[in-house]
Write a protein that holds these residues in place. Structure first.
Motif, PDB file in Angstrom:
ATOM      1  N   GLY A 102       0.809  -1.216   0.000  1.00 47.96           N
ATOM      2  CA  GLY A 102       0.000   0.000   0.000  1.00 47.96           C
ATOM      3  C   GLY A 102       0.835   1.256   0.000  1.00 47.96           C
ATOM      4  O   GLY A 102       0.356   2.314  -0.405  1.00 47.96           O
ATOM      5  N   SER A 103       2.044   1.127   0.459  1.00 47.13           N
ATOM      6  CA  SER A 103       2.825   2.352   0.612  1.00 47.13           C
ATOM      7  C   SER A 103       3.738   2.612  -0.569  1.00 47.13           C
ATOM      8  O   SER A 103       4.409   3.626  -0.609  1.00 47.13           O
ATOM      9  CB  SER A 103       3.675   2.260   1.876  1.00 47.13           C
ATOM     10  N   THR A 104       3.830   1.672  -1.484  1.00 49.28           N
ATOM     11  CA  THR A 104       4.725   1.906  -2.605  1.00 49.28           C
ATOM     12  C   THR A 104       3.932   2.268  -3.857  1.00 49.28           C
ATOM     13  O   THR A 104       2.733   2.048  -3.947  1.00 49.28           O
ATOM     14  CB  THR A 104       5.548   0.651  -2.901  1.00 49.28           C
ATOM     15  N   ALA A 105       4.637   2.765  -4.790  1.00 49.48           N
ATOM     16  CA  ALA A 105       3.999   3.110  -6.051  1.00 49.48           C
ATOM     17  C   ALA A 105       3.591   1.833  -6.772  1.00 49.48           C
ATOM     18  O   ALA A 105       4.195   0.789  -6.592  1.00 49.48           O
ATOM     19  CB  ALA A 105       4.957   3.903  -6.911  1.00 49.48           C
ATOM     20  N   THR A 106       2.614   1.935  -7.560  1.00 53.39           N
ATOM     21  CA  THR A 106       2.156   0.764  -8.304  1.00 53.39           C
ATOM     22  C   THR A 106       2.614   0.872  -9.740  1.00 53.39           C
ATOM     23  O   THR A 106       3.064   1.927 -10.185  1.00 53.39           O
ATOM     24  CB  THR A 106       0.627   0.661  -8.273  1.00 53.39           C
ATOM     25  N   PHE A 107       2.458  -0.232 -10.418  1.00 57.03           N
ATOM     26  CA  PHE A 107       2.914  -0.267 -11.800  1.00 57.03           C
ATOM     27  C   PHE A 107       1.772  -0.752 -12.688  1.00 57.03           C
ATOM     28  O   PHE A 107       1.229  -1.820 -12.468  1.00 57.03           O
ATOM     29  CB  PHE A 107       4.119  -1.212 -11.916  1.00 57.03           C
ATOM     30  N   ARG A 108       1.419   0.028 -13.639  1.00 57.65           N
ATOM     31  CA  ARG A 108       0.238  -0.293 -14.427  1.00 57.65           C
ATOM     32  C   ARG A 108       0.592  -1.285 -15.512  1.00 57.65           C
ATOM     33  O   ARG A 108       1.543  -1.073 -16.286  1.00 57.65           O
ATOM     34  CB  ARG A 108      -0.305   0.987 -15.056  1.00 57.65           C
ATOM     35  N   CYS A 109      -0.198  -2.356 -15.585  1.00 56.17           N
ATOM     36  CA  CYS A 109       0.046  -3.359 -16.625  1.00 56.17           C
ATOM     37  C   CYS A 109      -0.284  -2.755 -17.972  1.00 56.17           C
ATOM     38  O   CYS A 109      -1.338  -2.150 -18.155  1.00 56.17           O
ATOM     39  CB  CYS A 109      -0.807  -4.595 -16.378  1.00 56.17           C
ATOM     40  N   PRO A 110       0.611  -2.885 -18.903  1.00 55.35           N
ATOM     41  CA  PRO A 110       0.346  -2.262 -20.211  1.00 55.35           C
ATOM     42  C   PRO A 110      -0.806  -2.930 -20.953  1.00 55.35           C
ATOM     43  O   PRO A 110      -1.393  -2.333 -21.844  1.00 55.35           O
ATOM     44  CB  PRO A 110       1.663  -2.437 -20.968  1.00 55.35           C
ATOM     45  N   ARG A 111      -1.160  -4.184 -20.531  1.00 54.94           N
ATOM     46  CA  ARG A 111      -2.213  -4.867 -21.269  1.00 54.94           C
ATOM     47  C   ARG A 111      -3.572  -4.636 -20.617  1.00 54.94           C
ATOM     48  O   ARG A 111      -4.514  -4.173 -21.266  1.00 54.94           O
ATOM     49  CB  ARG A 111      -1.897  -6.360 -21.353  1.00 54.94           C
ATOM     50  N   CYS A 112      -3.687  -4.942 -19.326  1.00 53.17           N
ATOM     51  CA  CYS A 112      -4.997  -4.875 -18.692  1.00 53.17           C
ATOM     52  C   CYS A 112      -5.136  -3.683 -17.755  1.00 53.17           C
ATOM     53  O   CYS A 112      -6.188  -3.512 -17.138  1.00 53.17           O
ATOM     54  CB  CYS A 112      -5.271  -6.165 -17.944  1.00 53.17           C
ATOM     55  N   THR A 113      -4.117  -2.885 -17.644  1.00 50.40           N
ATOM     56  CA  THR A 113      -4.110  -1.670 -16.819  1.00 50.40           C
ATOM     57  C   THR A 113      -4.225  -1.944 -15.334  1.00 50.40           C
ATOM     58  O   THR A 113      -4.450  -1.030 -14.551  1.00 50.40           O
ATOM     59  CB  THR A 113      -5.212  -0.674 -17.232  1.00 50.40           C
ATOM     60  N   PHE A 114      -4.086  -3.202 -14.900  1.00 53.77           N
ATOM     61  CA  PHE A 114      -4.117  -3.465 -13.472  1.00 53.77           C
ATOM     62  C   PHE A 114      -2.882  -2.847 -12.827  1.00 53.77           C
ATOM     63  O   PHE A 114      -1.777  -2.909 -13.368  1.00 53.77           O
ATOM     64  CB  PHE A 114      -4.138  -4.973 -13.211  1.00 53.77           C
ATOM     65  N   LEU A 115      -3.092  -2.266 -11.652  1.00 48.10           N
ATOM     66  CA  LEU A 115      -1.958  -1.637 -10.971  1.00 48.10           C
ATOM     67  C   LEU A 115      -1.225  -2.690 -10.159  1.00 48.10           C
ATOM     68  O   LEU A 115      -1.672  -3.092  -9.097  1.00 48.10           O
ATOM     69  CB  LEU A 115      -2.459  -0.499 -10.076  1.00 48.10           C
ATOM     70  N   ASN A 116      -0.112  -3.150 -10.664  1.00 46.89           N
ATOM     71  CA  ASN A 116       0.659  -4.202 -10.012  1.00 46.89           C
ATOM     72  C   ASN A 116       1.660  -3.607  -9.042  1.00 46.89           C
ATOM     73  O   ASN A 116       2.073  -2.444  -9.155  1.00 46.89           O
ATOM     74  CB  ASN A 116       1.438  -4.991 -11.065  1.00 46.89           C
ATOM     75  N   HIS A 117       2.071  -4.447  -8.119  1.00 50.70           N
ATOM     76  CA  HIS A 117       3.204  -4.058  -7.276  1.00 50.70           C
ATOM     77  C   HIS A 117       4.442  -3.983  -8.177  1.00 50.70           C
ATOM     78  O   HIS A 117       4.648  -4.852  -9.033  1.00 50.70           O
ATOM     79  CB  HIS A 117       3.428  -5.101  -6.178  1.00 50.70           C
ATOM     80  N   PRO A 118       5.223  -3.016  -7.990  1.00 50.83           N
ATOM     81  CA  PRO A 118       6.338  -2.825  -8.928  1.00 50.83           C
ATOM     82  C   PRO A 118       7.362  -3.942  -8.912  1.00 50.83           C
ATOM     83  O   PRO A 118       8.159  -4.060  -9.839  1.00 50.83           O
ATOM     84  CB  PRO A 118       6.963  -1.508  -8.471  1.00 50.83           C
ATOM     85  N   SER A 119       7.357  -4.763  -7.857  1.00 48.25           N
ATOM     86  CA  SER A 119       8.377  -5.809  -7.828  1.00 48.25           C
ATOM     87  C   SER A 119       7.981  -7.015  -8.649  1.00 48.25           C
ATOM     88  O   SER A 119       8.780  -7.932  -8.807  1.00 48.25           O
ATOM     89  CB  SER A 119       8.625  -6.228  -6.383  1.00 48.25           C
TER      90      SER A 119
END
Lengths: 645, 187
Positions: A224-241
């Motif tokens: 919750g405290s880190t930035a998320t990473f948007r999946c280029p295909r489905c736009t889900f905000l993934n954990h960046p790791s």
């Protein structure tokens, strides 16, 4: 912090500070500032010293050479490039802080930066985000707040992974903590190119209220405290790791890794997508967050290793440190030894004064040997101690060497020996094969070029004046002997390497040159000293002899008029005395002048004498001479009169 | 001899040596090619001048090497025999001013005038003294009182033969007679 200009020696190497030692050299190195290629610094040598990491440009070394003080360097990572992240200017007390107190100012964003559209921008984070990635389940775990990497060892208890319960390897947690402390991404091996993405969010600004570092991190969700990473295909905000999207499984690697990192391994520098910047940030105002050394011809591993070593040793802190306490006073078991161990020092115990005469001398000798034994014994106790007492040991070794020298050398050699042992202390003759990476021809040529620079420094050093003492010219063999003796008997240079290195002077534009006489004798000379100058000075000298005939040689002659006209001949011995050359060099120089037609030879029973060349073009030069100076014209007239008789 | 006694023999007159004769390196063979060429030229000139002054036609090196020409006693410098031979060789090949009499290179004819020049000199003298179509013996030509004032007086017979051969080739003279009784008729 910014880059500093670096002072270069005559041989175009960084001039070292007191106590600074050269650790490593690598050629074919380029420089990046942040992500930006510095166009003027793309082909040079990297010099790693105990205090600094220097870049010396090959093309314009005086203009485009910079240094980074290691005390300003925060952390580094290893890849084909070695990146030095600077500590922010605010924090100067400690090199690296504990992760819980790792408040960092974010690096100033560069407005002109072409940012990859998919890489997430640094976002402010309220919590301590020192996280480590579980190698089993890839869950991001927080680093415990009491985890201080400066203190941990293998026995430190580590909390298991919050998701799978497996204990993490210490190295992984350590890396995470250190990277967090530096406010930058942690060391990333090229084999794991995905990791820059996961660590990117860790650079952020922390609010000052969180600076106490007492906050309990155990229950805070790192996701919750880190930035998320948007999946280029489905736009889900993934954990960046994550390597792939949690929902659709699309790979997140290719888009998230900065392209220039992937391109690092390639040698086509023209295709490198790294942006360029126009000037060096050496003016002090420009804040650079990191400097990258790009190794185009290998050597980065050893560079990194030695760099790490230098950062651990932190020799710059020792600059004003008090000298190491004498260990010899600490042995209570041997009272007499501890009493007399300080025999070399000014203070003397009253008992010592009582022992006089030969017994006293012998006693002193025994004491000194005991003292030396103690020093050496302590030094070899472990490596750390050896490092600590290195100075002392070196001094001791040199005193041994000088003793040996004076014992061996005769009266003539004594002075030379003194100079040699002096110079051995003064110089950092440290270019050794050991210092250079790898094997093969590349390392060999680098070694030779460094040796060439080393030699040039050795020769041109005004304090030693090696070349000056020899009249500006000395044979290569003599230089080889002096140089190897100055090295104190270790890391000797082979004659072949030596000759090759000397041959490189010309190409490296160093201020000395190698000359081959017709006989094959190789000599070393300053670059500015040419044959023409030698001939001019020889002729000047010979012309001076016209008016001032001296020595018994002249007295043997029946008539004196031709001495005023022709001057007199000189031997190689006289020339050697006059110009401070060695006799071999003098005869070579005279023969060189003869070959150029400036002198001619006169082989008599006493040996060869050299005269100004009156055989060729005598009439012309005589007319010039006569018209230029009335005295010589009158002498010519006297000569004519003598003939007319 | 028919040499007039009022005039001292040319061989007795002191020869004025050039300046380089007093320059010690002049007596050492120079290693530098340019210097050596200059040295050879100067030696050549010196030898020819000396021989002309002393009226030397045949230069015996073995004897002359101990003479003042090759040995400057005041300087204590002398030219070595080998170097002298080399200089004569250079005079022979480059300038045609000398010729070895024998293969052992001990005696050389010194041409302070070469046979062509001598032929011209002799022809001119015949012309001036109106002796065309007269017959002269070779002895008369070189040792006779008529030629005492001439440059070719006392000329070496070998050089004389060569010079007359040049005149014969030019069609201006004819040589006849046997070995010792040779005569020459000029046209």
């Amino acid at each position: 912090m910014s880059l500093q200009r670096v002072d270069l020696t005559t041989a175009l190497r960084p001039s070292l500070l007191p106590d600074e030692t050269l650790l490593f050299v690598q050629d074919a190195v380029g420089l990046y500032e942040g992500k930006y290629k510095i166009p003027t610094c793309q082909n040079g040598h990297a010099y790693l010293t105990s205090h600094r990491a220097c870049y010396v440009d090959n093309e314009e070394p005086r203009k485009n050479s910079v240094a980074v003080a290691l005390k300003d360097a925060g952390f580094l990572k290893s890849s084909p490039k070695v990146t030095l992240h600077f500590k922010p200017p605010r924090r100067t007390s400690a090199l690296l802080g504990a992760p819980s107190r790792s408040g960092n100012s974010s690096p100033l964003p560069r407005t002109s930066t072409p940012v990859s559209p998919l890489s997430p921008p640094p976002t402010p984070q309220p919590a301590n985000t020192a996280t480590w990635i579980c190698p089993i389940c890839s869950f991001s775990n927080p680093v415990p707040s009491n985890f201080d990497f400066a203190l941990v060892n293998a026995n430190t208890p580590l909390p298991p992974c919050l998701a799978c319960g497996i204990k993490p390897p210490l190295a992984r947690v350590l890396k995470a903590a250190v990277s967090s402390a530096a406010g930058r991404s942690v060391s990333v091996a090229t084999s794991e190119p995905v990791q820059p993405a996961q660590t990117l969010p860790e650079s952020y600004t922390r609010s000052d209220t969180d600076g106490d570092g007492d906050r309990d991190e155990g229950s805070a969700s790192p996701v919750g405290s880190t930035a998320t990473f948007r999946c280029p295909r489905c736009t889900f905000l993934n954990h960046p790791s994550l390597l792939s999207c949690e929902i659709c499984g699309a790979s997140l690697v290719s888009s998230s890794v900065p392209t220039h990192l992937l391109a690092d391994a390639e040698l086509h520098r023209s295709e490198s997508p790294g942006p360029s910047m126009n000037s060096l940030g050496v003016n002090g105002n420009d804040i650079t967050e990191s400097i990258k050394f790009s190794f185009r011809a290998g050597g980065e591993k050893i560079f990194c290793e030695r760099l790490k070593g230098a950062m651990v040793q932190r020799k710059w802190l020792l600059q004003n440190a008090p000298p190491i306490p004498k260990p010899n006073r600490l042995s209570p078991g041997d009272a007499s030894a501890s009493e007399n161990a300080g025999a070399e020092e000014p203070q003397k115990s009253p008992e010592q004064k009582k022992v006089v005469g030969i017994a006293g001398l012998e006693r002193r000798g025994v004491d000194m040997r005991k003292n030396n034994e103690l020093v050496i014994g302590n030094a070899f106790e472990d490596l750390e101690a050896l490092m600590g007492s290195a100075k002392e040991i070196v001094a001791l070794a040199e005193s041994f060497a000088s003793k040996l020298n004076t014992a061996a050398g005769g009266a003539a050699g004594a002075e030379a020996n003194a100079v040699l042992s002096e110079s051995a202390t003064a110089i950092g003759l440290v270019t050794t094969k050991d210092m250079l990476a790898g094997t093969g021809s590349a390392a060999e040529s680098l070694y030779l070029s460094e040796l060439a620079r080393n030699l040039a420094e050795f020769l041109t050093d005004d304090a030693r004046g090696v070349l000056k003492r020899e009249g500006g010219i000395m044979s290569l063999v003599d230089l080889w002997a002096v140089f190897n003796r100055a090295r104190g008997g270790v890391e000797l240079v082979s004659p072949m390497d030596f000759e090759k290195a000397a041959g490189l002077w010309e190409r490296l534009k160093l201020p000395v040159r190698l000359r081959r006489f017709r006989s094959g004798l190789l000599v070393v000379q300053g670059r500015e000293w040419t044959d023409e100058k030698t001939i001019a000075s020889l002729l000047d000298w010979l012309r001076d002899l016209h008016s001032a005939p001296g020595g018994g040689y002249v007295e043997n002659l029946e008539s004196h008029w031709e001495i005023e006209l022709f001057g007199r001949g000189v031997t190689a011995q006289e020339a050697a005395e006059k110009f401070g050359w060695s006799v071999g060099v003098a005869s070579e120089e005279l023969e060189m002048a003869e070959e150029r037609g400036a002198l001619c030879r006169d082989e008599g029973v006493e040996g060869v004498r050299y005269w100004e060349n009156w055989i060729v073009g005598r009439n012309e030069s005589m007319q010039v001479d006569a018209s230029s100076s009335p005295s010589s014209s009158s002498s010519a007239a006297a000569a004519a009169a003598a003939h007319g008789r | 001899m028919t040499t007039p006694s009022s005039r001292p023999s040319p061989a007795e007159q002191p020869f004025t040596f050039p300046r380089e004769y007093h320059f010690p390196p002049f007596f050492t063979r120079q290693r530098n090619a340019i210097t050596y060429t200059a040295q050879c030229q100067k030696w050549s000139k010196l030898i020819l001048d000396y021989c002309r002054a002393k009226r030397i036609w045949r230069l015996s090196l073995v004897d002359a090497i101990d003479g003042e020409l090759f040995w400057n006693k005041s300087l204590n410098r002398r030219l070595s025999l080998a170097d002298a031979r080399e200089i004569i060789d250079v005079m022979k090949t480059k300038e045609g001013r000398a010729e070895w009499v024998s293969k052992d290179k001990n005696v050389a004819l010194v041409y302070w005038r070469n046979p062509e020049e001598w032929a011209t000199v002799i022809g001119d003298w015949i012309e001036e003294t109106a002796q065309r179509n007269t017959v002269l013996t070779l002895y008369e030509l070189t040792e006779g009182y008529l030629t005492a004032s001439q440059e070719f007086h006392g000329m070496d017979t070998e050089i004389l033969q060569k010079s007359l051969n040049v005149l014969v080739k030019r069609g201006k003279a004819q040589v006849f007679g046997s070995e010792d009784q040779q005569g020459v008729k000029f046209f």
